[in-house]
Design a protein around this motif. Sequence first.
Motif, PDB file in Angstrom:
ATOM      1  N   LYS A   1       0.852  -1.189   0.000  1.00 13.94           N
ATOM      2  CA  LYS A   1       0.000   0.000   0.000  1.00 13.94           C
ATOM      3  C   LYS A   1       0.892   1.245   0.000  1.00 13.94           C
ATOM      4  O   LYS A   1       1.879   1.306   0.724  1.00 13.94           O
ATOM      5  CB  LYS A   1      -0.872   0.017   1.259  1.00 13.94           C
ATOM      6  CG  LYS A   1      -1.912  -1.103   1.292  1.00 13.94           C
ATOM      7  CD  LYS A   1      -3.246  -0.580   0.802  1.00 13.94           C
ATOM      8  CE  LYS A   1      -4.361  -1.554   1.112  1.00 13.94           C
ATOM      9  NZ  LYS A   1      -4.556  -2.551   0.099  1.00 13.94           N
ATOM     10  N   LEU A   2       0.518   2.229  -0.814  1.00 12.97           N
ATOM     11  CA  LEU A   2       1.226   3.503  -0.788  1.00 12.97           C
ATOM     12  C   LEU A   2       0.639   4.333   0.340  1.00 12.97           C
ATOM     13  O   LEU A   2      -0.576   4.507   0.430  1.00 12.97           O
ATOM     14  CB  LEU A   2       1.073   4.223  -2.129  1.00 12.97           C
ATOM     15  CG  LEU A   2       1.591   3.448  -3.352  1.00 12.97           C
ATOM     16  CD1 LEU A   2       1.431   4.282  -4.601  1.00 12.97           C
ATOM     17  CD2 LEU A   2       3.039   3.048  -3.178  1.00 12.97           C
ATOM     18  N   ARG A   3       1.482   4.844   1.242  1.00 11.05           N
ATOM     19  CA  ARG A   3       0.999   5.472   2.474  1.00 11.05           C
ATOM     20  C   ARG A   3       0.408   6.855   2.258  1.00 11.05           C
ATOM     21  O   ARG A   3      -0.464   7.287   2.991  1.00 11.05           O
ATOM     22  CB  ARG A   3       2.145   5.564   3.482  1.00 11.05           C
ATOM     23  CG  ARG A   3       2.700   4.217   3.877  1.00 11.05           C
ATOM     24  CD  ARG A   3       3.729   4.334   4.970  1.00 11.05           C
ATOM     25  NE  ARG A   3       4.754   5.311   4.696  1.00 11.05           N
ATOM     26  CZ  ARG A   3       5.859   5.083   4.004  1.00 11.05           C
ATOM     27  NH1 ARG A   3       6.054   3.897   3.472  1.00 11.05           N
ATOM     28  NH2 ARG A   3       6.749   6.029   3.820  1.00 11.05           N
ATOM     29  N   LYS A   4       0.919   7.582   1.262  1.00 11.57           N
ATOM     30  CA  LYS A   4       0.445   8.953   1.059  1.00 11.57           C
ATOM     31  C   LYS A   4       0.658   9.327  -0.409  1.00 11.57           C
ATOM     32  O   LYS A   4       1.283   8.574  -1.163  1.00 11.57           O
ATOM     33  CB  LYS A   4       1.196   9.911   1.971  1.00 11.57           C
ATOM     34  CG  LYS A   4       2.704   9.848   1.824  1.00 11.57           C
ATOM     35  CD  LYS A   4       3.389  10.797   2.782  1.00 11.57           C
ATOM     36  CE  LYS A   4       4.877  10.864   2.507  1.00 11.57           C
ATOM     37  NZ  LYS A   4       5.535  11.859   3.335  1.00 11.57           N
ATOM     38  N   ALA A   5       0.159  10.475  -0.808  1.00 11.76           N
ATOM     39  CA  ALA A   5       0.268  10.903  -2.204  1.00 11.76           C
ATOM     40  C   ALA A   5       1.731  11.063  -2.617  1.00 11.76           C
ATOM     41  O   ALA A   5       2.105  10.747  -3.746  1.00 11.76           O
ATOM     42  CB  ALA A   5      -0.476  12.212  -2.403  1.00 11.76           C
ATOM     43  N   GLY A   6       2.564  11.534  -1.672  1.00 14.26           N
ATOM     44  CA  GLY A   6       3.972  11.732  -1.979  1.00 14.26           C
ATOM     45  C   GLY A   6       4.696  10.435  -2.306  1.00 14.26           C
ATOM     46  O   GLY A   6       5.678  10.432  -3.043  1.00 14.26           O
ATOM     47  N   HIS A   7       4.184   9.324  -1.772  1.00  9.19           N
ATOM     48  CA  HIS A   7       4.816   8.027  -2.029  1.00  9.19           C
ATOM     49  C   HIS A   7       4.760   7.682  -3.513  1.00  9.19           C
ATOM     50  O   HIS A   7       5.718   7.173  -4.083  1.00  9.19           O
ATOM     51  CB  HIS A   7       4.108   6.949  -1.197  1.00  9.19           C
ATOM     52  CG  HIS A   7       4.932   5.721  -0.979  1.00  9.19           C
ATOM     53  ND1 HIS A   7       4.836   4.949   0.146  1.00  9.19           N
ATOM     54  CD2 HIS A   7       5.892   5.126  -1.724  1.00  9.19           C
ATOM     55  CE1 HIS A   7       5.674   3.947   0.060  1.00  9.19           C
ATOM     56  NE2 HIS A   7       6.342   4.039  -1.072  1.00  9.19           N
ATOM     57  N   SER A   8       3.623   7.970  -4.165  1.00 12.31           N
ATOM     58  CA  SER A   8       3.530   7.697  -5.604  1.00 12.31           C
ATOM     59  C   SER A   8       4.394   8.684  -6.396  1.00 12.31           C
ATOM     60  O   SER A   8       4.905   8.343  -7.459  1.00 12.31           O
ATOM     61  CB  SER A   8       2.083   7.742  -6.078  1.00 12.31           C
ATOM     62  OG  SER A   8       1.549   9.019  -5.902  1.00 12.31           O
TER      63      SER A   8
ATOM     64  N   LEU B   1       7.862   7.433  -6.718  1.00  8.70           N
ATOM     65  CA  LEU B   1       7.986   6.394  -7.739  1.00  8.70           C
ATOM     66  C   LEU B   1       7.925   6.965  -9.153  1.00  8.70           C
ATOM     67  O   LEU B   1       7.924   6.223 -10.126  1.00  8.70           O
ATOM     68  CB  LEU B   1       6.863   5.358  -7.559  1.00  8.70           C
ATOM     69  CG  LEU B   1       6.856   4.617  -6.230  1.00  8.70           C
ATOM     70  CD1 LEU B   1       5.605   3.774  -6.092  1.00  8.70           C
ATOM     71  CD2 LEU B   1       8.087   3.748  -6.088  1.00  8.70           C
ATOM     72  N   GLY B   2       7.814   8.295  -9.269  1.00  9.63           N
ATOM     73  CA  GLY B   2       7.810   8.937 -10.581  1.00  9.63           C
ATOM     74  C   GLY B   2       6.448   9.015 -11.231  1.00  9.63           C
ATOM     75  O   GLY B   2       6.356   9.275 -12.427  1.00  9.63           O
ATOM     76  N   ARG B   3       5.366   8.767 -10.476  1.00 10.00           N
ATOM     77  CA  ARG B   3       4.017   8.820 -11.039  1.00 10.00           C
ATOM     78  C   ARG B   3       3.419  10.203 -10.794  1.00 10.00           C
ATOM     79  O   ARG B   3       3.319  10.626  -9.650  1.00 10.00           O
ATOM     80  CB  ARG B   3       3.118   7.764 -10.387  1.00 10.00           C
ATOM     81  CG  ARG B   3       3.613   6.362 -10.607  1.00 10.00           C
ATOM     82  CD  ARG B   3       2.763   5.367  -9.851  1.00 10.00           C
ATOM     83  NE  ARG B   3       3.404   4.058  -9.841  1.00 10.00           N
ATOM     84  CZ  ARG B   3       3.137   3.103  -8.966  1.00 10.00           C
ATOM     85  NH1 ARG B   3       2.250   3.312  -8.012  1.00 10.00           N
ATOM     86  NH2 ARG B   3       3.752   1.957  -9.029  1.00 10.00           N
TER      87      ARG B   3
END
Length: 196
Positions: free
Chosen positions: A130-137, A140-142
């Motif tokens: 699971k990605l924990r927050k918006a910054g996590h994606s 990953l360059g998304r």
Amino acid sequence: MALQLLRNRATSSTFNLFFNAIRRFSSAEVSNGIPEEARERMLYSDINSQIGSCMPLSSMRIGTIIHNIELNPGQGGKLVRAAGTNAKILKEPTSQYCLIQLPSGVKKLIDSRCRATVGTVSNPTHGDRKLRKAGHSRWLGRRPVVRGVAMNPVDHPHGGGEGKSKSSGGWGKGSRTPWGKPTKGGFKTGPLKRKK
């Protein structure tokens, strides 16, 4: 007196452990540095069953699970490289081509001279995290995905209008790509093939 007794007991037990280890090592059947049992296993083991072996498809048996498959001989692995994926050899690769079932279920004929690796790619739980927050994606360059309906008419054909309207006011146009091509009704948006 008690201290002397404890010392003698400790040294004798250490000596016994060391002596037993030497006796066990010397009694093992060792020839050329390899134990007999390991040597037999190496002689009679099948290379196809050794996970991580890389070899041409022509050398593999039917039903072998493989990954990192070449498309052209000597090109390097191109197919089945994502985490936790594998492919399966469906027909005996005796002829020029070998039939392989890819993770998508598609059956593909590949040159038998192409190489592949036996086994499955590691990290099968990669997609479960699971990605924990918006910054996590973002790490990953998304980049964020914005709906065309939420944009202005200058940015997207679906933009503008009152309410949630894809038709851009009274123009009466259906769903479109950001470049204005229709997205539904079987309209081909890819490059046209040359007709013979």
